[in-house]
Design an enzyme around this catalytic site. Sequence first.
Site, short mmCIF file in Angstrom:
data_model
loop_
_atom_site.label_atom_id
_atom_site.label_comp_id
_atom_site.label_asym_id
_atom_site.label_seq_id
_atom_site.Cartn_x
_atom_site.Cartn_y
_atom_site.Cartn_z
CE LYS A 299 1.03 -17.57 -3.04
NZ LYS A 299 0.19 -18.79 -2.93
CG ASP B 147 -2.37 -20.02 -1.07
OD1 ASP B 147 -1.56 -19.83 -0.14
OD2 ASP B 147 -2.10 -20.76 -2.04
CE1 TYR C 235 -3.22 -2.77 -0.03
CE2 TYR C 235 -3.98 -2.10 2.12
CZ TYR C 235 -4.10 -2.91 1.00
OH TYR C 235 -5.10 -3.84 0.95
CG ASP D 243 -12.56 -6.61 6.31
OD1 ASP D 243 -12.23 -6.08 7.40
OD2 ASP D 243 -13.00 -5.96 5.35
CG ASP E 160 -7.34 -4.36 3.71
OD1 ASP E 160 -8.33 -4.33 4.44
OD2 ASP E 160 -7.20 -3.60 2.74
#
Length: 359
Positions: free
Chosen positions: A194, A226, A143, A254, A250
């Site tokens: 990852k 994943d 980001y 959620d 992020d």
Amino acid sequence: MTQRYRITLLPGDGIGPEIMAVTVDVLKKVAAQTGIAFDFQEALVGGAAIDATGSPLPADTLAMCKDSDAVLLAAIGGYKWDNLPNDSRPEKGLLNLRSGLGLFANLRPAAILPQLIDASSLKREVVEGVDIMVVRELTGGIYFGQPRGIFETETGEKRGVNTMVYSESEIDRIGRVAFETARKRRKKLCSVDKSNVLEVSQLWRDRMTQLAAAYPDVELSHMYVDNAAMQLLRAPKQFDTIVTGNLFGDILSDAAAMLTGSIGMLPSASMGANGPGLFEPVHGSAPDIAGQDKANPLAQVLSAAMMLRYGLNQPEAADQIEQAVLKVLDQGYRTGDILSEGMTLVGCKGMGEALLAVL
Ligand code: NAD
């Protein structure tokens, strides 16, 4: 000796002032019982600050926040300010506050309360007992990495570019917060990355593994993102504390939060290196129900409990608040957003009174 804390209150917009009022009453009551004293100071942020000063984060507000032991925020935003340019919208006040306080660690718990288990979209046996804390890196990663932008190539084709980047020091500081957090919980930390594809994740995994030596009481594991997404839905009870970067966090925070099914119940904390932390509910300002005494104040009240536990290191006071929330739910009190058959509907103030009664 009485321990005194200076707390900056940012009620903000919409339902903010209603849920903040309940929370301040709860904090005062708990303080009186635990030998803590609070000096509250209130400041403007978001739309309320735009109306009064023209800026979503006035310099006075940031200064007051920096000069406190913790910052308790309700919510910002609303229809009235929706058409302002991006840079002067209420949301900008929140982003500037986070960066102004150097808050690089975001803590988002997702705990299933037995009383609200049917609010989850997953089966009871999958979610019963779930109690997860997601520690997300907040100020680095893709980001913020450079280069970024949409560039035109020599052939005239456009290319969108973002860069996922983490330095050793950035990984170490979020890692330390995560190990410390796990230490206050069930002492299991799962680092999500990852690293089978991304070099930045390989460095992340290396540093987390090295940090683990300083926390022999915490059991560290690693998982690819994943798989983590899959496992959160398949068998969420395997997780205690999760640490991950900005982008993965992020999404996963959620997903984890929604295991619980009720947005009016979710608190969060954002922490920096040594300044005050920021504690706020996950939900927004709910302009559709503002001023109608319909808001659920429990996410805000639980954010105050996080402030006590993670910001002020007062676990007994935090326990008292969390136990009070469980008790009022046991007694059947529900605001409209979590109402189910046979329960007693109360407004924001009514929920506050119920909390004070059990405290
Ligand atoms: P929202 O979270 O405010 O509301 C979504 C839905 O959930 C609404 O129906 C609302 O009534 C309900 N809801 C939310 N909190 C509730 C509570 N405590 N009790 C009962 N019901 C509750 O999200 P939104 O509608 O997308 O955004 C509204 C405004 O809030 C926007 O201006 C947005 O930018 C802002 N916002 C602020 C924050 C923040 O302050 N951190 C976060 C998200 C959105």
